[in-house]
Design a protein around this motif. Structure first.
Motif, mmCIF file in Angstrom:
data_model
loop_
_atom_site.group_PDB
_atom_site.id
_atom_site.type_symbol
_atom_site.label_atom_id
_atom_site.label_comp_id
_atom_site.label_asym_id
_atom_site.label_seq_id
_atom_site.Cartn_x
_atom_site.Cartn_y
_atom_site.Cartn_z
ATOM 1 N N ALA A 90 15.820 30.429 12.341
ATOM 2 C CA ALA A 90 16.037 29.312 11.420
ATOM 3 C C ALA A 90 16.955 29.707 10.268
ATOM 4 C CB ALA A 90 14.699 28.825 10.880
ATOM 5 N N ALA A 91 16.935 30.967 9.885
ATOM 6 C CA ALA A 91 17.778 31.432 8.785
ATOM 7 C C ALA A 91 19.190 31.758 9.230
ATOM 8 C CB ALA A 91 17.153 32.670 8.135
ATOM 9 N N ASN A 92 19.427 31.829 10.554
ATOM 10 C CA ASN A 92 20.716 32.310 11.043
ATOM 11 C C ASN A 92 21.399 31.434 12.085
ATOM 12 O OD1 ASN A 92 21.046 35.146 9.779
ATOM 13 N ND2 ASN A 92 18.938 35.159 10.525
ATOM 14 N N ASN A 93 20.712 30.443 12.645
ATOM 15 C CA ASN A 93 21.282 29.634 13.724
ATOM 16 C C ASN A 93 22.235 28.575 13.164
ATOM 17 O OD1 ASN A 93 21.619 27.567 15.778
ATOM 18 N ND2 ASN A 93 19.989 28.606 16.901
ATOM 19 N N ARG A 94 23.523 28.812 13.316
ATOM 20 C CA ARG A 94 24.528 27.900 12.774
ATOM 21 C C ARG A 94 24.691 26.643 13.613
ATOM 22 N NH1 ARG A 94 29.570 31.548 10.501
ATOM 23 N NH2 ARG A 94 28.303 32.966 9.202
ATOM 24 N N ASP A 95 24.321 26.713 14.888
ATOM 25 C CA ASP A 95 24.483 25.552 15.757
ATOM 26 C C ASP A 95 23.457 24.460 15.454
ATOM 27 O OD1 ASP A 95 26.570 26.768 17.104
ATOM 28 O OD2 ASP A 95 25.216 27.742 18.534
ATOM 29 N N MET A 96 22.267 24.847 15.035
ATOM 30 C CA MET A 96 21.189 23.878 14.858
ATOM 31 C C MET A 96 20.864 23.597 13.399
ATOM 32 S SD MET A 96 17.662 23.869 17.020
ATOM 33 C CE MET A 96 18.664 23.896 18.517
ATOM 34 N N SER B 19 22.243 23.517 9.288
ATOM 35 C CA SER B 19 23.374 23.520 8.363
ATOM 36 C C SER B 19 23.246 24.705 7.414
ATOM 37 C CB SER B 19 23.395 22.223 7.554
ATOM 38 O OG SER B 19 22.299 22.191 6.642
ATOM 39 N N ILE B 20 24.315 24.992 6.682
ATOM 40 C CA ILE B 20 24.264 26.108 5.746
ATOM 41 C C ILE B 20 23.205 25.871 4.679
ATOM 42 C CG2 ILE B 20 26.154 25.151 4.342
ATOM 43 C CD1 ILE B 20 26.949 28.094 3.724
ATOM 44 N N GLY B 21 23.045 24.611 4.255
ATOM 45 C CA GLY B 21 22.014 24.306 3.264
ATOM 46 C C GLY B 21 20.619 24.568 3.804
ATOM 47 N N GLU B 22 20.388 24.172 5.050
ATOM 48 C CA GLU B 22 19.078 24.411 5.669
ATOM 49 C C GLU B 22 18.813 25.909 5.826
ATOM 50 O OE1 GLU B 22 18.391 20.501 8.492
ATOM 51 O OE2 GLU B 22 19.811 22.038 9.152
ATOM 52 N N ARG B 23 19.827 26.638 6.269
ATOM 53 C CA ARG B 23 19.658 28.081 6.443
ATOM 54 C C ARG B 23 19.373 28.759 5.112
ATOM 55 N NH1 ARG B 23 24.482 27.448 9.300
ATOM 56 N NH2 ARG B 23 25.584 28.897 7.905
ATOM 57 N N GLN B 24 20.064 28.318 4.084
ATOM 58 C CA GLN B 24 19.851 28.914 2.766
ATOM 59 C C GLN B 24 18.452 28.636 2.230
ATOM 60 O OE1 GLN B 24 22.393 31.334 2.635
ATOM 61 N NE2 GLN B 24 21.947 30.963 0.476
ATOM 62 N N ARG B 25 17.933 27.441 2.513
ATOM 63 C CA ARG B 25 16.587 27.120 2.047
ATOM 64 C C ARG B 25 15.540 27.982 2.748
ATOM 65 N NH1 ARG B 25 18.984 22.150 1.346
ATOM 66 N NH2 ARG B 25 18.598 21.390 3.469
ATOM 67 N N VAL B 26 15.747 28.239 4.045
ATOM 68 C CA VAL B 26 14.821 29.128 4.757
ATOM 69 C C VAL B 26 14.911 30.533 4.179
ATOM 70 C CG1 VAL B 26 14.243 30.189 6.971
ATOM 71 C CG2 VAL B 26 14.858 27.778 6.885
ATOM 72 N N ARG B 27 16.126 31.023 3.919
ATOM 73 C CA ARG B 27 16.291 32.365 3.367
ATOM 74 C C ARG B 27 15.658 32.469 1.974
ATOM 75 N NH1 ARG B 27 22.638 33.518 5.039
ATOM 76 N NH2 ARG B 27 22.293 33.497 7.304
ATOM 77 N N ALA B 28 15.863 31.426 1.147
ATOM 78 C CA ALA B 28 15.278 31.443 -0.195
ATOM 79 C C ALA B 28 13.755 31.449 -0.122
ATOM 80 C CB ALA B 28 15.764 30.226 -0.987
ATOM 81 N N TRP B 29 13.202 30.683 0.815
ATOM 82 C CA TRP B 29 11.748 30.645 1.000
ATOM 83 C C TRP B 29 11.227 32.002 1.471
ATOM 84 C CZ3 TRP B 29 8.896 30.814 5.741
ATOM 85 C CH2 TRP B 29 7.539 30.514 5.614
#
Length: 244
Positions: free
Chosen positions: A197-203, A205-215
């Motif tokens: 979820a923190a790295n999958n660019r296909d599924m 968005s960058i905003g979604e990935r960043q929110r998972v990383r921040a969490w």
């Protein structure tokens, strides 16, 4: 010393599997080996998301639970994560008592952690009190997880007798921050690890990935404060793996 982590709480829907999953991801990103077991036959959530590292066990069969002891013997340097279902403490307690399991873990050099995952309701407080009164768990390290994804007001818990008893048992307290519902649902529906979820660019968005990383950073800070650093960790914050 490696550890055995029993992830419980007795109440359904408080986030036991979420806790097991994020602990697994923490160990992966810290470079620490582990073996996982999923004792929740009705959902198998932990095994579904981290199937490379975990297998199913049956909580009311001694021979099945014995796999935990066998893994401790076969993998001396690995942590063990056991994701428990709701209403399983009696079966687990009987196995621990009849097998003298905690003595075996001690002989094998394993420190035992019991994680009580809770929401902010009265039932979770009551179930923690019950756990604290069970003598079989008196020798293990208690970790209390306040899951903000299942409640935002733990003030009544922190003012309760159960909280004071837990402090008297030198319990460690972990806060599991809330992950937004749409984000958590998207991860669940796609059977993804938190790394994916923190790295999958296909599924995502960058905003979604960043929110998972921040969490994950917030969760990892709470876990690191509880579990301490490993020799494999080179900084004060466990790195969240990203593809090269």
């Amino acid at each position: 010393m490696s550890r055995v982590h029993f992830i419980g709480g007795e109440k359904g829907g408080v986030g036991k599997s979420m806790t097991a999953r994020v602990l697994a991801q923490y160990l992966i990103d810290a470079g620490r080996p582990f073996v996982g077991f999923d004792a929740d036959a009705s959902h198998s959530t932990f095994a579904r998301f981290y199937d490379e590292f975990s297998s199913q066990i049956t909580i009311d069969e001694y021979e099945s639970l014995d796999q935990i002891l066998q893994a401790a013997e076969d993998h001396p340097d690995s942590d063990i994560i056991v994701d428990l279902a709701a209403q399983t403490s009696r079966s687990l307690e009987r196995w621990i008592d009849d097998s003298d399991a905690f003595a075996a873990f001690e002989e094998l050099g394993k420190e035992v952690f019991f994680w009580h995952v809770m929401d902010d309701g009265a039932d979770s407080i009551r179930l923690l009190e019950t756990l604290l009164d069970q003598q079989v768990f008196g020798s293990v390290q208690l970790v209390v997880v306040q899951n903000e994804g299942r409640g935002g007001n733990f003030g009544k818990f922190e003012a309760s007798e159960a909280f004071r008893k837990a402090q008297g048992r030198y319990a460690r307290f972990v806060t599991l921050p809330r992950l937004s519902a749409p984000q958590a649902q998207k991860i669940d529906f796609n059977n993804m690890s938190f790394w994916a979820a923190a790295n999958n660019r296909d599924m995502f968005s960058i905003g979604e990935r960043q929110r998972v990383r921040a969490w994950l950073k917030k969760v990892y800070k709470s876990l690191q404060d509880t579990l301490g650093s490993s020799s494999t960790e080179t900084s004060s914050q466990v790195a969240i793996s990203t593809p090269s």
